[in-house]
Design an enzyme around this catalytic site. Structure first.
Site, PDB file in Angstrom:
ATOM      1  N   LYS A 282     -13.135  -8.437   9.058  1.00  0.00           N
ATOM      2  CA  LYS A 282     -11.716  -8.196   9.335  1.00  0.00           C
ATOM      3  C   LYS A 282     -11.396  -8.753  10.734  1.00  0.00           C
ATOM      4  O   LYS A 282     -12.102  -8.468  11.687  1.00  0.00           O
ATOM      5  CB  LYS A 282     -11.427  -6.687   9.273  1.00  0.00           C
ATOM      6  CG  LYS A 282      -9.953  -6.353   9.249  1.00  0.00           C
ATOM      7  CD  LYS A 282      -9.701  -4.945   8.712  1.00  0.00           C
ATOM      8  CE  LYS A 282      -8.214  -4.652   8.602  1.00  0.00           C
ATOM      9  NZ  LYS A 282      -7.938  -3.366   7.940  1.00  0.00           N
ATOM     10  N   GLU A 369      -4.422  10.557  -0.782  1.00  0.00           N
ATOM     11  CA  GLU A 369      -3.431  11.568  -0.398  1.00  0.00           C
ATOM     12  C   GLU A 369      -3.432  12.754  -1.359  1.00  0.00           C
ATOM     13  O   GLU A 369      -3.264  13.902  -0.939  1.00  0.00           O
ATOM     14  CB  GLU A 369      -2.035  10.939  -0.346  1.00  0.00           C
ATOM     15  CG  GLU A 369      -1.818   9.967   0.810  1.00  0.00           C
ATOM     16  CD  GLU A 369      -2.388   8.589   0.566  1.00  0.00           C
ATOM     17  OE1 GLU A 369      -2.899   8.323  -0.537  1.00  0.00           O
ATOM     18  OE2 GLU A 369      -2.352   7.759   1.500  1.00  0.00           O
ATOM     19  N   ARG A 397       2.688  10.352  -3.453  1.00  0.00           N
ATOM     20  CA  ARG A 397       1.559  10.405  -4.392  1.00  0.00           C
ATOM     21  C   ARG A 397       1.094  11.827  -4.652  1.00  0.00           C
ATOM     22  O   ARG A 397       0.472  12.119  -5.655  1.00  0.00           O
ATOM     23  CB  ARG A 397       0.355   9.675  -3.802  1.00  0.00           C
ATOM     24  CG  ARG A 397       0.452   8.233  -3.859  1.00  0.00           C
ATOM     25  CD  ARG A 397      -0.893   7.602  -4.115  1.00  0.00           C
ATOM     26  NE  ARG A 397      -0.611   6.302  -4.666  1.00  0.00           N
ATOM     27  CZ  ARG A 397      -1.351   5.247  -4.452  1.00  0.00           C
ATOM     28  NH1 ARG A 397      -2.438   5.356  -3.710  1.00  0.00           N
ATOM     29  NH2 ARG A 397      -1.035   4.093  -4.972  1.00  0.00           N
TER      30      ARG A 397
HETATM   31  C1  LIG Z   1      -1.297   5.069  -0.785  1.00  0.00           C
HETATM   32  C2  LIG Z   1      -1.469   4.383   0.556  1.00  0.00           C
HETATM   33  N1  LIG Z   1      -2.011   5.069   1.575  1.00  0.00           N
HETATM   34  C3  LIG Z   1      -2.153   4.493   2.786  1.00  0.00           C
HETATM   35  C4  LIG Z   1      -1.759   3.199   2.985  1.00  0.00           C
HETATM   36  C5  LIG Z   1      -1.866   2.585   4.358  1.00  0.00           C
HETATM   37  N2  LIG Z   1      -2.804   1.455   4.366  1.00  0.00           N
HETATM   38  C6  LIG Z   1      -2.402   0.211   4.319  1.00  0.00           C
HETATM   39  S1  LIG Z   1      -3.659  -0.884   4.343  1.00  0.00           S
HETATM   40  C7  LIG Z   1      -4.786   0.377   4.461  1.00  0.00           C
HETATM   41  C8  LIG Z   1      -6.239   0.088   4.555  1.00  0.00           C
HETATM   42  C9  LIG Z   1      -6.654  -0.793   3.438  1.00  0.00           C
HETATM   43  O1  LIG Z   1      -8.027  -1.102   3.616  1.00  0.00           O
HETATM   44  P1  LIG Z   1      -8.644  -2.219   2.688  1.00  0.00           P
HETATM   45  O2  LIG Z   1      -8.200  -1.996   1.297  1.00  0.00           O
HETATM   46  O3  LIG Z   1     -10.085  -2.217   2.948  1.00  0.00           O
HETATM   47  O4  LIG Z   1      -7.949  -3.563   3.180  1.00  0.00           O
HETATM   48  P2  LIG Z   1      -8.272  -4.422   4.511  1.00  0.00           P
HETATM   49  O5  LIG Z   1      -7.095  -4.178   5.427  1.00  0.00           O
HETATM   50  O6  LIG Z   1      -9.554  -3.934   5.072  1.00  0.00           O
HETATM   51  O7  LIG Z   1      -8.353  -5.839   4.041  1.00  0.00           O
HETATM   52  C10 LIG Z   1      -4.154   1.597   4.446  1.00  0.00           C
HETATM   53  C11 LIG Z   1      -4.834   2.913   4.552  1.00  0.00           C
HETATM   54  C12 LIG Z   1      -1.188   2.509   1.895  1.00  0.00           C
HETATM   55  N3  LIG Z   1      -0.725   1.253   2.025  1.00  0.00           N
HETATM   56  N4  LIG Z   1      -1.068   3.118   0.700  1.00  0.00           N
END
Ligand SMILES: Cc1ncc(C[n+]2csc(CCOP(=O)(O)OP(=O)(O)O)c2C)c(N)n1
Ligand SMILES: CC(=O)[C@@H](O)[C@H](O)COP(=O)(O)O
Ligand SMILES: [Mg+2]
Length: 627
Positions: A282, A369, A397
């Site tokens: 990342k 959540e 959710r």
């Molecule tokens: C239901 C929900 N909860 C929280 C989020 C906030 N959120 C956005 S990206 C993320 C992390 C995603 O991690 P990953 O899938 O590993 O993607 P990366 O950014 O590491 O590529 C979170 C928690 C969201 N978009 N949707």
């Protein structure tokens, strides 16, 4: 190189020897643009080669790519002819920061919430197969998204594609990060898998792989020949997926474009459900983002040279998030029953400071959540006092967990509904405009809406010292208002307060719309009126006594909310007035039955008619003659 990429599929013109150069130019483009507009940087820097390889193998718009969350779709947008859109990224009437079919036919599906991609892709594949078409459908989800329950529901359902000999490809983009460090058993499992030597294999080659292992390989292979599964169990990572009936391939280097292309090409040929585990970094290619991937997950404008954020436009005071987290942490010093829960957003919710002080009472449950609320209910049932902070949009959710697990049993917990109201740049999928509607419908739930930072602090204190049952306190993204802080009265359940006593017109701005509401009050005074200004404080239970007291000397009662009108605060106030045969005019100002796109909060309020000038004009028309 990047100048040759102006339309979907243009990347197919790029020769293999030039992939590295193209990747470099894409990273430079991302840095130049996102440092100016702000946006999601680290995830996109990590997905450059992965997206290039997918675009080399797939044909757009025929083939369909479903991004999980979608914050990592900037490279996809670059490769589908939208470079120019980055000048207006996440700005009003500009390009969205997430996939949007209305923006491009190369965006297969809109997204913004986590863990939905496999389910959606499975639906697209089902439709494809019932219609008899042959497009390739691919879901791209991160390791963080794989901590969300919906991903497992979909994986469970996807497994049937094997016996049906139907295609679906899931790319697991594993960078060990959610927004912060990833957590949970699946993350641990992926860590173990990642530690295996790089393994790209298709069915039937397991023995060959084993034979390559010096000394022990051959005897084990011979000894275990009988049962392929046993061999896999010992050596082949991703056995969990294989056992579910999903072919697992990986882990492979997510920054090796030729390897990715070869793997995806071969996967395309297989008539079965496949998960390809790619390992990426990342923030790759930008040292500040590599060092601080959480800070560069969602970032405001910054200096590329120093990696430092450019001076923020905010007033510099504490945010509502700061006040919520500081108050919970402060109270936890005196009350050991207080715990703190976040769903993968310790920084975004401010609860990372609780973790520093009370690591044993802090819980990051991953992007989960629904589980977060059920988990809180369990703790509350045993006499603890959980404080969960969840963004309003993501809390949607957990509607049933609030209802079924917390409210029926009237279990005492505090829910910090962060990012309530318009959030701005994240657009439709993230605006926190539904929480009053969905929370108000649940019996036993208390819903509070502070108008300034100090009132938020007092409401959190009330909830964690005196309150009972599930209590939600909603607060906006950004700097806390200080308006009327010196006129604060004690928090009494279900009691609002009158900030300005007048007549003729009563204004009831809810929560963070008070700043606009107070400006309306001043505008009307300049027009010769003397409005009453009410701070409702509680959406549930409403202060029926205060509302009825307005019926006598006011011929116009106006509610104001930065939320949808359907099931909102205004409709509930109107109901009370109707029940008491109010003869004057009631008007509810808020958000009509619609989703709200991205833009600044100021621009969106103007567009929605909930800014002070628009509201003043509406009220002057409604009241007709002067005071
Ligand atoms: C239901 C929900 N909860 C929280 C989020 C906030 N959120 C956005 S990206 C993320 C992390 C995603 O991690 P990953 O899938 O590993 O993607 P990366 O950014 O590491 O590529 C979170 C928690 C969201 N978009 N949707
Ligand atoms: C993509 C996503 O859902 C999160 O990164 C979200 O954009 C964070 O919002 P804040 O910037 O308000 O913390
Ligand atoms: Mg990740």
């Amino acid at each position: 190189m990047l100048e040759q990429i102006n339309h979907p599929n243009d990347i197919k013109k790029i020769e293999r020897k030039d992939y590295r150069l193209l990747a470099k130019e894409i990273r430079k483009f991302l840095l130049m643009n996102v440092s100016r507009t702000g946006g999601h940087l680290a995830s996109n820097l990590g997905a450059v080669e992965l997206t290039m390889a997918l675009h080399t193998v797939l044909d757009f718009p025929k083939d369909q790519l479903v991004f999980d969350v979608g914050h990592q779709s900037y490279v996809h947008k670059i490769l589908t002819g939208r470079k120019d859109g980055f000048a207006s990224l996440r700005q009003f009437h500009g390009m969205s920061g997430f996939p949007k079919p209305t923006e491009s036919d190369c965006d297969a599906f809109h997204s913004g919430h986590s863990s939905t991609s496999i389910g959606v892709a499975l639906g697209l594949a089902q439709a494809r197969d019932l219609k008899g078409t042959d497009e390739t459908i691919v879901a791209v989800l991160g390791d963080g998204a794989l901590s969300g329950g919906m991903a497992y529901e979909a994986l469970n359902n996807m497994a049937r594609l094997r016996e049906e000999k139907r295609k679906l490809i899931v790319i697991l983009n594993d960078n060990k990060m959610s927004i912060s460090e990833n957590v949970g058993g699946m993350s641990g499992y992926l860590n173990k898998v990642r530690s295996k030597k790089e393994y790209v294999d298709f069915k039937g080659n397991v023995e060959k792989s084993l034979m390559q292992i010096p000394v022990v390989g051959e005897p084990i292979a011979k000894g275990l020949k009988r049962s392929k599964d046993s061999i896999k169990q010992l050596f082949v990572p991703g056995m969990m997926f294989e056992d579910m009936g999903i072919t697992y391939i990986g882990p492979i280097d997510g920054h090796n474009t030729p390897l990715l292309i070869d793997t995806f090409e071969r996967a395309k040929q297989l008539d079965e459900p496949i998960i390809i585990h790619v390992v990426t970094k990342k923030g790759k290619g930008y040292r500040y983002a590599e060092k601080e991937p959480a800070r560069f997950h969602g970032v405001g404008p910054f200096s590329v040279r120093t990696g430092k954020n450019l001076p923020a436009q905010s007033s510099g005071g504490p945010s509502y998030t700061d006040i919520f987290a500081d108050t919970v942490t402060e109270l936890a010093k005196k009350d050991e029953t207080i715990t703190a829960v976040t769903a993968a957003m310790p920084e975004g919710t401010g609860l990372e400071r609780f973790k520093e002080q009370f690591p044993e009472r802090f819980f990051d449950v991953g992007i989960a959540e629904q589980h977060a609320i059920a988990f809180c209910a369990g703790m509350a049932a045993k006499g603890l006092k959980p404080a969960a902070a969840v963004y309003s949009t993501f809390l949607q959710r957990a509607y049933d967990q609030i209802l079924h697990d917390a409210a029926i049993g009237r279990l005492t917990m505090l829910i910090g509904v962060d990012r309530s109201g318009l959030v701005g740049a994240d657009g439709e999928t993230h605006q926190g405009i539904f929480d009053v509607s969905y929370l108000s419908s649940i019996p036993n739930v208390t819903v509070m809406a502070p108008v300034n930072g100090r009132e938020l602090k007092e409401m959190v204190t009330y909830a964690l010292t005196k309150g009972e049952g599930p209590m939600a306190v909603k607060y906006a993204r950004g700097t806390a208002s200080t308006l009327f802080e010196d006129e604060l009265t004690p928090i009494l359940r279900g009691k609002g307060s009158i900030l300005r006593q007048g007549s003729e017109i009563a204004l009831l701005p809810l929560g963070n719309l008070m700043e606009e509401g107070a400006a309306v009050c001043e505008n009307l005074v300049k027009e010769g009126f003397k409005p009453t200004l009410v701070n409702p404080r509680f959406v549930k239970p409403l202060d029926e006594e205060l509302i009825c007291s307005l019926m006598k000397n006011h011929r116009l009662i106006v509610t104001m909310e930065e939320g949808v009108l359907n099931g909102g605060f205004g409709q509930q106030v109107t109901q009370i007035l109707a029940n008491h045969d109010y003869k004057g005019r009631v008007r509810n100002i808020g958000i009509d039955d619609r989703f709200v796109e991205h833009g600044s909060v100021k621009q969106l309020r103007k567009m929605l008619g909930i800014d002070s000038d628009s509201m003043t004009e509406k009220i002057k028309a409604w009241i007709g003659d002067k005071g």
